[in-house]
Design a protein around this motif. Structure first.
Motif, PDB file in Angstrom:
ATOM      1  N   VAL A  88      27.105  67.355  12.000  1.00 33.35           N
ATOM      2  CA  VAL A  88      26.591  67.058  10.659  1.00 33.35           C
ATOM      3  C   VAL A  88      26.903  65.594  10.333  1.00 33.35           C
ATOM      4  CG1 VAL A  88      27.057  67.497   8.204  1.00 33.35           C
ATOM      5  CG2 VAL A  88      26.608  69.407   9.767  1.00 33.35           C
ATOM      6  N   SER A  89      28.112  65.173  10.688  1.00 36.28           N
ATOM      7  CA  SER A  89      28.532  63.796  10.378  1.00 36.28           C
ATOM      8  C   SER A  89      27.562  62.773  10.959  1.00 36.28           C
ATOM      9  CB  SER A  89      29.933  63.528  10.945  1.00 36.28           C
ATOM     10  OG  SER A  89      30.832  64.510  10.511  1.00 36.28           O
ATOM     11  N   GLN A  90      27.164  62.988  12.220  1.00 35.92           N
ATOM     12  CA  GLN A  90      26.239  62.013  12.839  1.00 35.92           C
ATOM     13  C   GLN A  90      24.919  61.968  12.084  1.00 35.92           C
ATOM     14  OE1 GLN A  90      23.998  62.940  16.427  1.00 35.92           O
ATOM     15  NE2 GLN A  90      22.672  61.499  15.365  1.00 35.92           N
ATOM     16  N   GLY A  91      24.372  63.135  11.773  1.00 35.49           N
ATOM     17  CA  GLY A  91      23.078  63.185  11.096  1.00 35.49           C
ATOM     18  C   GLY A  91      23.145  62.568   9.708  1.00 35.49           C
ATOM     19  N   VAL A  92      24.177  62.944   8.947  1.00 37.87           N
ATOM     20  CA  VAL A  92      24.267  62.454   7.559  1.00 37.87           C
ATOM     21  C   VAL A  92      24.542  60.945   7.543  1.00 37.87           C
ATOM     22  CG1 VAL A  92      25.513  62.680   5.361  1.00 37.87           C
ATOM     23  CG2 VAL A  92      24.917  64.726   6.667  1.00 37.87           C
ATOM     24  N   SER A  93      25.347  60.484   8.485  1.00 39.50           N
ATOM     25  CA  SER A  93      25.588  59.032   8.560  1.00 39.50           C
ATOM     26  C   SER A  93      24.285  58.291   8.829  1.00 39.50           C
ATOM     27  CB  SER A  93      26.597  58.706   9.668  1.00 39.50           C
ATOM     28  OG  SER A  93      27.865  59.191   9.318  1.00 39.50           O
ATOM     29  N   ALA A  94      23.471  58.840   9.735  1.00 38.26           N
ATOM     30  CA  ALA A  94      22.176  58.203  10.025  1.00 38.26           C
ATOM     31  C   ALA A  94      21.274  58.269   8.791  1.00 38.26           C
ATOM     32  CB  ALA A  94      21.509  58.872  11.221  1.00 38.26           C
ATOM     33  N   LEU A  95      21.321  59.395   8.090  1.00 39.32           N
ATOM     34  CA  LEU A  95      20.486  59.541   6.887  1.00 39.32           C
ATOM     35  C   LEU A  95      20.825  58.466   5.856  1.00 39.32           C
ATOM     36  CD1 LEU A  95      18.504  61.215   5.068  1.00 39.32           C
ATOM     37  CD2 LEU A  95      20.542  62.465   4.285  1.00 39.32           C
ATOM     38  N   VAL A  96      22.116  58.348   5.524  1.00 38.50           N
ATOM     39  CA  VAL A  96      22.459  57.371   4.477  1.00 38.50           C
ATOM     40  C   VAL A  96      22.240  55.936   4.966  1.00 38.50           C
ATOM     41  CG1 VAL A  96      24.031  58.888   3.207  1.00 38.50           C
ATOM     42  CG2 VAL A  96      24.961  57.395   4.971  1.00 38.50           C
ATOM     43  N   SER A  97      22.284  55.740   6.293  1.00 41.72           N
ATOM     44  CA  SER A  97      22.030  54.389   6.814  1.00 41.72           C
ATOM     45  C   SER A  97      20.581  53.969   6.543  1.00 41.72           C
ATOM     46  CB  SER A  97      22.329  54.311   8.319  1.00 41.72           C
ATOM     47  OG  SER A  97      21.236  54.779   9.103  1.00 41.72           O
ATOM     48  N   ALA A  98      19.734  54.979   6.261  1.00 41.97           N
ATOM     49  CA  ALA A  98      18.320  54.685   5.991  1.00 41.97           C
ATOM     50  C   ALA A  98      18.050  54.484   4.497  1.00 41.97           C
ATOM     51  CB  ALA A  98      17.450  55.824   6.521  1.00 41.97           C
ATOM     52  N   VAL A 118      30.927  65.006   4.251  1.00 41.02           N
ATOM     53  CA  VAL A 118      29.842  64.519   3.384  1.00 41.02           C
ATOM     54  C   VAL A 118      30.427  63.604   2.301  1.00 41.02           C
ATOM     55  CG1 VAL A 118      28.080  65.236   1.710  1.00 41.02           C
ATOM     56  CG2 VAL A 118      28.321  66.464   3.883  1.00 41.02           C
ATOM     57  N   GLY A 119      31.550  64.006   1.710  1.00 38.92           N
ATOM     58  CA  GLY A 119      32.192  63.173   0.692  1.00 38.92           C
ATOM     59  C   GLY A 119      32.651  61.847   1.284  1.00 38.92           C
ATOM     60  N   GLN A 120      33.219  61.916   2.485  1.00 34.29           N
ATOM     61  CA  GLN A 120      33.741  60.685   3.090  1.00 34.29           C
ATOM     62  C   GLN A 120      32.611  59.725   3.453  1.00 34.29           C
ATOM     63  OE1 GLN A 120      36.380  62.301   6.129  1.00 34.29           O
ATOM     64  NE2 GLN A 120      37.577  63.312   4.525  1.00 34.29           N
ATOM     65  N   ILE A 121      31.512  60.277   3.966  1.00 37.04           N
ATOM     66  CA  ILE A 121      30.364  59.413   4.302  1.00 37.04           C
ATOM     67  C   ILE A 121      29.798  58.800   3.007  1.00 37.04           C
ATOM     68  CG2 ILE A 121      27.983  59.422   5.178  1.00 37.04           C
ATOM     69  CD1 ILE A 121      28.968  61.637   7.186  1.00 37.04           C
ATOM     70  N   ALA A 122      29.736  59.597   1.948  1.00 39.54           N
ATOM     71  CA  ALA A 122      29.227  59.067   0.665  1.00 39.54           C
ATOM     72  C   ALA A 122      30.118  57.919   0.193  1.00 39.54           C
ATOM     73  CB  ALA A 122      29.175  60.178  -0.378  1.00 39.54           C
ATOM     74  N   HIS A 123      31.432  58.147   0.195  1.00 38.06           N
ATOM     75  CA  HIS A 123      32.337  57.086  -0.287  1.00 38.06           C
ATOM     76  C   HIS A 123      32.332  55.865   0.629  1.00 38.06           C
ATOM     77  CE1 HIS A 123      34.004  58.701  -3.978  1.00 38.06           C
ATOM     78  NE2 HIS A 123      33.913  59.905  -3.412  1.00 38.06           N
ATOM     79  N   ALA A 124      32.079  56.071   1.911  1.00 31.26           N
ATOM     80  CA  ALA A 124      31.980  54.912   2.818  1.00 31.26           C
ATOM     81  C   ALA A 124      30.848  53.986   2.382  1.00 31.26           C
ATOM     82  CB  ALA A 124      31.753  55.388   4.263  1.00 31.26           C
ATOM     83  N   GLN A 125      29.837  54.564   1.718  1.00 29.33           N
ATOM     84  CA  GLN A 125      28.693  53.739   1.288  1.00 29.33           C
ATOM     85  C   GLN A 125      29.051  52.842   0.106  1.00 29.33           C
ATOM     86  OE1 GLN A 125      26.443  53.937   3.650  1.00 29.33           O
ATOM     87  NE2 GLN A 125      27.819  55.573   4.352  1.00 29.33           N
ATOM     88  N   GLU A 126      30.244  53.070  -0.496  1.00 34.09           N
ATOM     89  CA  GLU A 126      30.688  52.163  -1.557  1.00 34.09           C
ATOM     90  C   GLU A 126      30.816  50.741  -0.999  1.00 34.09           C
ATOM     91  OE1 GLU A 126      33.134  55.435  -4.264  1.00 34.09           O
ATOM     92  OE2 GLU A 126      34.199  54.305  -2.720  1.00 34.09           O
ATOM     93  N   LEU A 127      31.099  50.652   0.294  1.00 33.97           N
ATOM     94  CA  LEU A 127      31.191  49.331   0.932  1.00 33.97           C
ATOM     95  C   LEU A 127      29.840  48.621   0.935  1.00 33.97           C
ATOM     96  CD1 LEU A 127      33.400  50.307   4.036  1.00 33.97           C
ATOM     97  CD2 LEU A 127      34.144  49.217   1.905  1.00 33.97           C
ATOM     98  N   ARG A 128      28.763  49.422   0.779  1.00 38.79           N
ATOM     99  CA  ARG A 128      27.408  48.845   0.756  1.00 38.79           C
ATOM    100  C   ARG A 128      26.887  48.739  -0.669  1.00 38.79           C
ATOM    101  NH1 ARG A 128      23.827  52.858   3.632  1.00 38.79           N
ATOM    102  NH2 ARG A 128      22.249  51.324   3.074  1.00 38.79           N
ATOM    103  N   GLY A 129      27.727  49.047  -1.653  1.00 33.83           N
ATOM    104  CA  GLY A 129      27.284  48.916  -3.052  1.00 33.83           C
ATOM    105  C   GLY A 129      26.960  50.229  -3.726  1.00 33.83           C
TER     106      GLY A 129
END
Ligand code: PLP
Length: 387
Positions: A88-98, A118-129
């Motif tokens: 799931v992590s790989q897919g969701v990371s690719a999703l948010v990268s788009a 899912v929460g961790q990937i979401a919060h990682a996107q804080e680095l992108r704004g």
């Protein structure tokens, strides 16, 4: 297959395929589905093929596509709308990268019941704004749709609304949440790991734009393999920057000179397919398809009803709601010491798990009423460990 024939493939009718039941009362499919003889044989076939032929690339790719088609059938979808992932992590990371999260639409809304990844990937996107907003349950444990509605607006890019909570067994109303999200132009991700294989998931009515899960639990396979379905209209607009050569429009072009993602959901695949997990993954899926999800869902609903009745008689404090539409295969019970309770039950060969202060009891096609009764008897002897 007729309903009668598929009903024979639940409970006692299917148990012989799962050796663990010779020694244990296995109620832990929320962590790992039980190993079947056919999944073991499939794992061995991978090793045998390697021994006999070395790299079996043609067959590996065929297994990858068999898995993709099997998931499409499970979700009532087209294979072109399914990505094969390693987690799931790989897919969701690719999703948010788009998702272009740097702009006005930078908000990710997540339910409090998301799996940590899912929460961790979401919060990682804080680095992108990105800005991450959590939606919390009310005192009953339910997350009302209104809570989502309050925070979804034109700034929302993605709403993460898991189908079933891995830690309380609650079922979210994905379709109702999706209605709010879509009214504001936001996408909805339904992580369905705790539902796929045991609850009917029809992407034509579920409401989500992206559905993900994996094979470790109710799909009866092993780790290293997952899937991500994406609504067909999204493929062209989503350009994952987290990618790989198996996501290319032509894997055999072998070009290092450009980025040309596949036109289908395959653009969310990544590198070499997870071969050791594909063999068991396809075999596990075949068990689910042979029985059929509706028969599994009905079987599990009857067992969970029996369990909830018994827990009520014991005076246990159950975290999972009683209403059938608010739950799935997972029943969670408060404990004064959940780890001690899991160990005490393990000593009696009853396999369950815990999260926080709760015991997790997960039901699947191979469980029978006697499993429930055995657990309830053991719990009545450990009443001091129930909250
Ligand atoms: C709801 C849910 N999502 C995701 C995962 C796992 O995610 P991944 O495949 O990235 O390990 C789990 C369980 O391990 C889960 O229960």
């Amino acid at each position: 297959m007729s309903a009668t024939a598929s009903e024979r493939l639940v409970g006692a009718g299917i148990r012989r395929e799962f050796p663990i039941f010779e020694t244990a009362t296995y109620l832990n499919s929320c962590s790992q589905g039980a190993l079947s003889t056919r999944v073991r044989a499939a794992a061995e076939a991978w090793l045998d093929g390697w021994d006999a032929n070395g790299a079996e690339w043609g067959f590996w790719v065929e297994r990858n596509e068999a898995f993709r088609s099997g998931i499409a059938e499970l979700l009532h979808a087209s294979a072109d709308d399914v990505a094969v992932t390693t987690s799931v992590s790989q897919g969701v990371s690719a999703l948010v990268s788009a998702l272009p999260l740097e702009g006005e639409r930078n908000r990710i809304v997540i339910s409090e019941y998301e799996f940590p990844t899912v929460g961790q990937i979401a919060h990682a996107q804080e680095l992108r704004g990105a800005e991450v907003v959590h939606v919390r349950p009310d005192t009953s444990g339910v997350i009302p749709v209104e809570r989502f509605a309050e925070v979804i607006d034109e700034r929302t890019a993605l709403v993460c609304c898991t189908t079933i909570s891995y830690r309380s067994g609650h079922r979210n109303d994905v379709a109702a949440v999706a209605e709010h999200a879509h009214a504001h132009g936001a996408l909805v991700l339904a992580d369905s790991y705790q539902a796929a294989g045991v609850l009917e998931l029809d992407v034509r009515t579920l409401g989500a734009d992206v559905v993900t899960g994996g094979t470790v639990k109710y799909l009866l396979g092993t780790a290293g393999l997952g899937f991500m379905w994406l609504r067909e209209t999204l493929h062209a607009e989503l350009l994952p920057t987290q990618t790989g050569w198996f996501a290319d429009e032509d894997i055999f072009a072998m070009s290092i000179a450009d980025y040309s993602p596949h036109k289908s959901a395959r653009r969310f695949d990544a590198g070499t397919p997870p071969v050791p997990s594909l063999y068991p993954g396809v075999a596990g899926l075949s068990l689910v398809h042979e029985t059929g999800v509706p028969a599994i869902e009905a079987h599990v609903a009857a067992l969970s009803g029996r369990l909830l009745d018994g827990l009520e008689e014991l005076g246990a404090r159950v975290a999972t709601p009683r209403e059938p539409e608010l739950r799935g295969p997972l029943v969670c019970v408060h404990s004064t010491d959940a780890d001690a309770l899991v160990s005490a039950l393990a000593a009696e060969n009853i396999v369950v798990s815990s999260r926080e202060d709760k015991l997790r009891v997960a039901l699947h096609l191979y469980n029978v009423e006697a499993d429930i009764d055995r657990l309830l008897q053991a719990l009545s002897r450990r009443r001091n460990l129930l909250a």
